[in-house]
Design a protein around this motif. Structure first.
Motif, PDB file in Angstrom:
ATOM      1  N   TYR A  42       0.870  -1.168  -0.055  1.00  0.00           N
ATOM      2  CA  TYR A  42       0.074   0.152  -0.012  1.00  0.00           C
ATOM      3  C   TYR A  42       0.898   1.146  -0.087  1.00  0.00           C
ATOM      4  CZ  TYR A  42      -3.885  -2.870   1.714  1.00  0.00           C
ATOM      5  OH  TYR A  42      -4.884  -3.800   2.264  1.00  0.00           O
ATOM      6  N   THR A  43       0.384   2.189  -0.602  1.00  0.00           N
ATOM      7  CA  THR A  43       0.940   3.554  -0.542  1.00  0.00           C
ATOM      8  C   THR A  43      -0.005   4.577   0.123  1.00  0.00           C
ATOM      9  OG1 THR A  43       0.165   4.668  -2.541  1.00  0.00           O
ATOM     10  CG2 THR A  43       2.193   3.276  -2.817  1.00  0.00           C
ATOM     11  N   ALA A  44       0.371   5.656   0.405  1.00  0.00           N
ATOM     12  CA  ALA A  44      -0.942   6.597   1.015  1.00  0.00           C
ATOM     13  C   ALA A  44      -1.994   6.408   0.108  1.00  0.00           C
ATOM     14  CB  ALA A  44      -0.359   8.208   0.973  1.00  0.00           C
ATOM     15  N   ALA A  45      -3.212   6.728   0.408  1.00  0.00           N
ATOM     16  CA  ALA A  45      -4.432   6.416  -0.411  1.00  0.00           C
ATOM     17  C   ALA A  45      -4.454   7.334  -1.464  1.00  0.00           C
ATOM     18  CB  ALA A  45      -5.680   6.521   0.549  1.00  0.00           C
ATOM     19  N   SER A  46      -3.907   8.570  -1.116  1.00  0.00           N
ATOM     20  CA  SER A  46      -4.020   9.457  -2.416  1.00  0.00           C
ATOM     21  C   SER A  46      -2.871   9.736  -3.236  1.00  0.00           C
ATOM     22  CB  SER A  46      -4.430  10.765  -1.830  1.00  0.00           C
ATOM     23  OG  SER A  46      -3.440  11.239  -1.021  1.00  0.00           O
ATOM     24  N   GLY A  47      -1.969   8.648  -3.142  1.00  0.00           N
ATOM     25  CA  GLY A  47      -0.730   8.777  -3.816  1.00  0.00           C
ATOM     26  C   GLY A  47       0.724   9.009  -3.153  1.00  0.00           C
TER      27      GLY A  47
END
Ligand code: GLU
Length: 395
Positions: free
Chosen positions: A63-68
């Motif tokens: 996973y990365t930060a949800a918004s990129g």
């Protein structure tokens, strides 16, 4: 099983649908020439693919930060600054699974039931459907080929009601390739200011503008307009990265944060590997963009020239994007190869079934009497396709 009312009205995207039909026919061994989908035929540039491989090797598979990832947000705002003089902070960006998803995030973040959005026709097929899916109401304003698909500002003023919340701009446009002139953008900005409307500017084709002309974003007009504008964009068209699914919105920090919250509930982050590939696209050498643009321009010139030689077809020279959008209304109401052709859909069906040319009917873009043909294919295919078209039309 129960199907919701919302879902029961939904039809598949006609652009994707026509392309899928052509692909299936090619799979059956038929020599279909595909002008249907808006997808560059070039491979994704090597340095971008190499960056994706490097990201895999570096273990960027979680996973990365949800918004990129912050690096990609920084690259996006960096490019807006250096290319267009637009100043944003990285927290004004929400990175999504393609430009289409970025737009969907915009509607979800903005619209309440019954809110109206002004949409210019011919429009990209998914705009009205997306707005309706989010409870909004698209208010369609027609533009004409004779005026280069520039909107009439008086019609825009007349269309505004107490429910209008936004104006959607797509310049260069899919499907017409049209570009809104500066005075039109200024007029729209003034209307938006007068009625306190948001402007959504889908700029996915901003690097595909021909004859040396430069992109003018409505956000570049003045600071007040920039602040009421949300940009939607992505890497798909400029870098031939359609399958990687990376797009984004850039707008007020609070708006981007809310879109990020919606995304964190719905999809989490866009693909981690694709984000690193997009980072290489934005920060790496840009000559690939210019090279693809040159090829598109040659194809465009050839295609329009060849179409204009067909009796009854009228075709604007598109200043941007990679579509020609000829007026084929002279052929509607005729009988072709024993088939009565009343609509652009019937013409597109006839061309596919009888002559193995896939196109998208103008009606899918809210513009009956036209066909959209993509020139994201070789000049050779364009030549063969036009020959087949002529024969099919009996021209
Ligand atoms: N935007 C492209 C087109 O119009 C891709 C397909 C789609 O998403 O509609 O063909």
């Amino acid at each position: 099983m129960k199907i919701s009312q919302r879902a029961s009205h939904i039809q598949p995207s006609p652009t994707i649908g026509m392309a899928a039909r052509a692909k299936a026919m090619i799979g059956e061994g038929l020599d279909v020439i595909s002008f249907a989908v808006g997808e560059p035929d070039f491979p994704t540039p090597e340095h971008i693919c190499a960056a994706a491989c490097a990201a895999l090797e570096a273990g960027h598979t979680k996973y990365t930060a949800a918004s990129g990832i912050p690096e990609l947000k920084a690259a996006i705002v960096g490019r807006l600054q250096t290319e267009f003089g637009l100043d944003y902070d990285a927290d004004q960006v929400c990175i999504s699974n393609g430009g289409k998803h970025a737009l969907m995030n915009i509607w979800k973040t903005m619209l309440d039931p019954g809110d109206e959005v002004i949409v210019f026709a011919p429009y990209w097929v998914s705009y009205p459907v997306q707005i309706e899916l989010c409870g909004g109401h698209p208010v369609i304003i027609m533009t004409n080929s004779s005026r280069g698909f520039q909107p009439d500002l008086d019609e825009v003023r007349e269309a505004i009601t107490s429910r209008t919340v936004a104006i959607l701009i797509n310049s260069p446009s899919n499907p017409t390739g049209g570009i809104f002139e500066r005075e039109i953008l200024e007029g729209l900005a003034a209307i938006a200011a007068e009625h306190d409307l948001t402007i959504i500017s889908d700029e996915i084709y901003k690097h595909l503008i021909y004859q040396g002309r430069e992109h003018l974003s409505i956000a570049m007009l003045d600071e007040e307009t920039r602040q009421r504008t949300i940009l939607a964009d992505g890497v798909a068209k400029s870098y031939s990265m359609t399958g990687w699914r990376i797009g984004w919105l850039v707008g007020p920090q609070q708006f981007a944060a809310k879109a990020g919250s919606i995304q964190s509930q719905e999809t989490s982050n866009p693909c981690s590997i694709s984000q690193y590939a997009a980072l290489a696209a934005l920060t790496g050498p840009q000559d690939c963009v210019a090279q693809m643009r040159e090829q598109f321009e040659q194809r465009r010139d050839f295609f329009v020239g060849a179409l204009r030689e067909i009796e009854g077809i009228e075709c604007n020279m598109p200043p941007g994007a990679f579509y020609v959008f000829p007026d084929i209304s002279a052929y509607l109401g005729r009988e072709l190869a024993g088939r009565k052709i009343a609509t652009s859909l019937e013409l597109a069906e006839y061309l596919l079934e009888d002559s193995l040319i896939s196109t998208v009917p103008g009606s899918a873009f809210g513009a009956e009497g036209f066909l959209r043909l993509s020139f994201a294919c070789s000049v050779e295919d364009i030549k063969r396709g036009v020959e087949r078209l002529k024969a099919a039309l009996g021209a």
